[in-house]
Design an enzyme around this catalytic site. Structure first.
Site, short mmCIF file in Angstrom:
data_model
loop_
_atom_site.label_atom_id
_atom_site.label_comp_id
_atom_site.label_asym_id
_atom_site.label_seq_id
_atom_site.Cartn_x
_atom_site.Cartn_y
_atom_site.Cartn_z
N TYR A 14 -13.36 7.09 -13.37
CA TYR A 14 -13.47 6.44 -13.00
C TYR A 14 -14.09 4.92 -13.30
CZ TYR A 14 -14.06 2.72 -8.54
OH TYR A 14 -14.03 1.73 -7.56
N ASP A 38 0.74 -0.96 -0.16
CA ASP A 38 -0.05 -0.26 -0.16
C ASP A 38 1.24 1.21 -0.25
OD1 ASP A 38 -3.05 0.71 0.83
OD2 ASP A 38 -2.01 2.30 1.08
N THR A 55 -15.69 1.39 2.44
CA THR A 55 -13.85 1.58 2.44
C THR A 55 -13.41 2.80 3.18
OG1 THR A 55 -13.95 2.27 0.29
CG2 THR A 55 -14.19 -0.52 0.64
N ASP A 91 3.97 2.40 -4.85
CA ASP A 91 2.71 2.99 -5.95
C ASP A 91 2.56 1.96 -6.99
OD1 ASP A 91 1.20 4.50 -7.99
OD2 ASP A 91 2.75 5.85 -8.09
N LYS A 128 -12.78 1.14 -14.62
CA LYS A 128 -12.52 -0.07 -14.30
C LYS A 128 -13.17 -1.03 -15.66
CE LYS A 128 -11.60 0.66 -9.73
NZ LYS A 128 -10.58 -0.39 -9.18
N ASN A 183 -5.78 -4.82 -5.64
CA ASN A 183 -7.07 -4.86 -5.86
C ASN A 183 -6.90 -2.35 -5.43
OD1 ASN A 183 -9.04 -4.07 -4.03
ND2 ASN A 183 -7.70 -3.00 -2.83
#
Length: 270
Positions: free
Chosen positions: A159, A36, A194, A61, A163, A88
């Site tokens: 976004y 992360d 989240t 990154d 995706k 993820n």
């Protein structure tokens, strides 16, 4: 103990779905690299160690090729190879429409959300295939896409486009890895609590409107990270040994329908 003696990388492991998955992988015997960009990676690794599991943290990154190469190398050095990559990590990029979105913003969203999984496949797949050949078993790559990548209405243009790319990347990679015994699939989360969506859930609780969160899906609620992690683990495990090149929606049924008159149990709502 589906992941006993398995080496696993989870990106975005510092919170949310990534942390939930890392904890679940470790609880089932996996040795986990928690990757992360934040100190959350270290916290997740400590949580695993405190529970008696095996984990190493690395700050990366996810959209930087050198960082991805280092992460794969760490898994191989620490755990003797690589069996599972859960790519993820992702960012939201806000909610601006096409005409108000700066090119630099969509470039950054695509870099992290789409190029990141691409790099994960590029550098993890050969190591996973090598391990699969050695052990005469299968390996797996799981990508986090989104219901926003299936159709409009669940995210910003930047976004959503990123995706949608992840969904097609999973299908394309599955084909290009034919014969390697490495499967590639994606999960498509709906609204999940989240770090990315925390402000929405916090506001709803403070306003006494938490019952309205996720009300557009048939289950009438948002998801918890653990619910998404369970599906990611299924796809990464031998339980899904014949599942390949798929994008699985985990959204409470949101994407099962086009807009229609809302149906209530026992009656039709106007």
């Amino acid at each position: 103990m589906r992941f006993e003696n398995k080496s696993i990388i989870v990106t975005g492991a510092g919170s949310g779905i990534g942390r939930a998955a890392a904890l679940q992988f470790a609880s089932e015997g996996g040795s986990v690299i928690c990757a992360d960009k934040t100190e959350g990676a270290d916290q997740t690794a400590r949580m695993i160690a405190d529970a008696g599991g095996t984990a190493k943290a690395i700050r990366i990154d996810a959209g930087n090729e050198d960082d991805v190469i280092k992460t794969v190398a760490l898994a191989c050095a620490e755990f003797g190879g690589l069996d599972v990559m859960f790519a993820n990590a992702g960012i939201s990029g806000g909610m601006a429409n096409i005409f108000d979105t700066d090119v630099s913003l969509i470039t950054e969203v695509l870099r992290v959300n789409l190029i990141g999984p691409y790099l994960a496949i590029k550098h993890a797949a050969p190591k996973i295939a090598e391990r699969a050949a050695q052990n005469q078993t299968g390996g797996a790559i799981v990508l986090t896409a989104s219901v926003a990548g299936i159709r409009s209405g669940a995210g910003s243009p930047a976004y959503s486009a990123s995706k949608a790319g992840v969904i097609n990347l999973a299908k394309t990679a599955a084909q290009q890895l034919a014969g390697s015994n490495v499967r590639v699939n994606a999960i498509c989360p709906g609204l999940t609590e989240t770090g990315m969506t925390k402000p929405t859930f916090d506001y709803a609780r403070e306003a006494g409107k938490i019952d309205r969160v996720g009300r557009l899906n048939p289950l009438r609620r948002g998801a918890q990270p653990e619910e998404l992690a369970k599906v990611a683990l299924f796809l990464a495990s031998d339980d899904a040994s014949y599942v390949n090149g798929q994008a699985i929606a985990v959204d409470g049924g949101l994407s099962s329908s086009h807009p229609v008159t809302k149906q209530e149990y026992g009656r039709t709502a106007v």
